[in-house]
Design a protein around this motif. Structure first.
Motif, PDB file in Angstrom:
ATOM      1  N   UNK A 102       0.836  -1.202   0.000  1.00  0.00           N
ATOM      2  CA  UNK A 102       0.000   0.000   0.000  1.00  0.00           C
ATOM      3  C   UNK A 102       0.874   1.257   0.000  1.00  0.00           C
ATOM      4  N   UNK A 103       1.976   1.217   0.726  1.00  0.00           N
ATOM      5  CA  UNK A 103       2.914   2.351   0.734  1.00  0.00           C
ATOM      6  C   UNK A 103       3.512   2.567  -0.646  1.00  0.00           C
ATOM      7  N   UNK A 104       3.877   1.493  -1.290  1.00  0.00           N
ATOM      8  CA  UNK A 104       4.432   1.599  -2.651  1.00  0.00           C
ATOM      9  C   UNK A 104       3.397   2.183  -3.618  1.00  0.00           C
ATOM     10  N   UNK A 105       2.172   1.675  -3.540  1.00  0.00           N
ATOM     11  CA  UNK A 105       1.117   2.211  -4.403  1.00  0.00           C
ATOM     12  C   UNK A 105       0.882   3.695  -4.133  1.00  0.00           C
ATOM     13  N   UNK A 106       0.959   4.093  -2.883  1.00  0.00           N
ATOM     14  CA  UNK A 106       0.774   5.495  -2.537  1.00  0.00           C
ATOM     15  C   UNK A 106       1.881   6.351  -3.146  1.00  0.00           C
ATOM     16  N   UNK A 107       3.122   5.873  -3.094  1.00  0.00           N
ATOM     17  CA  UNK A 107       4.219   6.610  -3.717  1.00  0.00           C
ATOM     18  C   UNK A 107       4.028   6.708  -5.231  1.00  0.00           C
ATOM     19  N   UNK A 108       3.593   5.628  -5.855  1.00  0.00           N
ATOM     20  CA  UNK A 108       3.292   5.663  -7.294  1.00  0.00           C
ATOM     21  C   UNK A 108       2.182   6.679  -7.552  1.00  0.00           C
ATOM     22  N   UNK A 110       1.431   9.285  -5.791  1.00  0.00           N
ATOM     23  CA  UNK A 110       1.952  10.643  -5.621  1.00  0.00           C
ATOM     24  C   UNK A 110       2.738  11.091  -6.853  1.00  0.00           C
ATOM     25  N   UNK A 111       3.517  10.185  -7.431  1.00  0.00           N
ATOM     26  CA  UNK A 111       4.242  10.517  -8.665  1.00  0.00           C
ATOM     27  C   UNK A 111       3.251  10.805  -9.796  1.00  0.00           C
ATOM     28  N   UNK A 112       2.238   9.959  -9.925  1.00  0.00           N
ATOM     29  CA  UNK A 112       1.222  10.186 -10.956  1.00  0.00           C
ATOM     30  C   UNK A 112       0.454  11.479 -10.694  1.00  0.00           C
ATOM     31  N   UNK A 113       0.230  11.808  -9.431  1.00  0.00           N
ATOM     32  CA  UNK A 113      -0.429  13.065  -9.104  1.00  0.00           C
ATOM     33  C   UNK A 113       0.423  14.247  -9.552  1.00  0.00           C
ATOM     34  N   UNK A 114       1.721  14.175  -9.332  1.00  0.00           N
ATOM     35  CA  UNK A 114       2.614  15.226  -9.806  1.00  0.00           C
ATOM     36  C   UNK A 114       2.472  15.381 -11.317  1.00  0.00           C
ATOM     37  N   UNK A 115       2.477  14.274 -12.047  1.00  0.00           N
ATOM     38  CA  UNK A 115       2.333  14.318 -13.509  1.00  0.00           C
ATOM     39  C   UNK A 115       0.972  14.872 -13.923  1.00  0.00           C
ATOM     40  N   UNK A 169      10.897   2.074   2.112  1.00  0.00           N
ATOM     41  CA  UNK A 169      10.263   1.722   0.848  1.00  0.00           C
ATOM     42  C   UNK A 169      11.029   2.346  -0.321  1.00  0.00           C
ATOM     43  N   UNK A 170      11.740   3.438  -0.070  1.00  0.00           N
ATOM     44  CA  UNK A 170      12.519   4.060  -1.138  1.00  0.00           C
ATOM     45  C   UNK A 170      13.786   3.269  -1.444  1.00  0.00           C
ATOM     46  N   UNK A 171      14.148   2.354  -0.527  1.00  0.00           N
ATOM     47  CA  UNK A 171      15.366   1.575  -0.751  1.00  0.00           C
ATOM     48  C   UNK A 171      15.080   0.146  -1.188  1.00  0.00           C
ATOM     49  N   UNK A 172      13.835  -0.267  -1.248  1.00  0.00           N
ATOM     50  CA  UNK A 172      13.588  -1.592  -1.759  1.00  0.00           C
ATOM     51  C   UNK A 172      12.530  -2.361  -0.993  1.00  0.00           C
TER      52      UNK A 172
END
Length: 178
Positions: A102-108, A110-115, A169-172
């Protein structure tokens, strides 16, 4: 505080399940904030095509608009994904893994939100400003979003964390979100 090996640890002593419960609760609060903004933005994107001024968009704007709507849809999917993870995995004793994904999906998301934000800003600003000025303003705003959403949190974590209690999560895989 020290763990069983005598190493100093910051924070509380929690089981993996207790830690996952707290991380899940924190993540839900974060998702509530971001989902509201995404829903408003996506609603705007779905209605903008019906506005009188949008009836004769340039060829470039005709390309930007569908890309923006698709980015908004992808953002929505990524930020609602954690809810599905939780619902489908509840009761299967997979809370730590659920929180990680869920954390990974949230980061994705957030990136898509930026785009999505950058694309929507470009579309709107091209209607009221010169194309080159609109592009520079969008690049500036994208840099601002990156600073607020990524650079400052990563910088703060690096500055105030000597040894993380858990992998990030940013490291793997297997990492946490705090």
């Amino acid at each position: 505080m020290s763990d069983n090996g005598g190493n100093l640890r910051r924070g509380r002593r929690e089981t993996e399940e207790e830690r996952a419960d707290l991380r899940w609760s924190d993540l839900l609060q974060e998702l509530r904030v971001v989902q509201t903004g995404v829903q408003i933005l996506f609603g705007f994107l779905l209605t903008v095509v019906f506005q009188p001024r949008f009836t004769t968009p340039s060829e470039t704007d005709q390309d930007i608009y569908p890309a923006t709507v698709l980015l908004g849809a992808a953002t929505t999917g990524a930020l609602i994904g954690p809810v599905s993870f939780h619902r489908l995995l509840t009761g299967r004793r997979l809370k730590p893994q659920t929180v990680d994904w869920a954390s990974r999906l949230t980061l994705v998301g957030m990136f898509l939100l930026l785009c999505t934000m950058a694309s929507a800003l470009l579309l709107i600003l091209r209607l009221v400003l010169a194309d080159s000025l609109a592009l520079w303003l969008v690049l500036g705003m994208a840099a601002w979003f990156l600073l607020c959403w990524l650079v400052l949190p990563v910088w703060t974590r690096a500055r105030h964390t000597s040894e993380p209690d858990e992998p990030s999560v940013l490291r793997g895989p297997g990492g946490g979100d705090s």
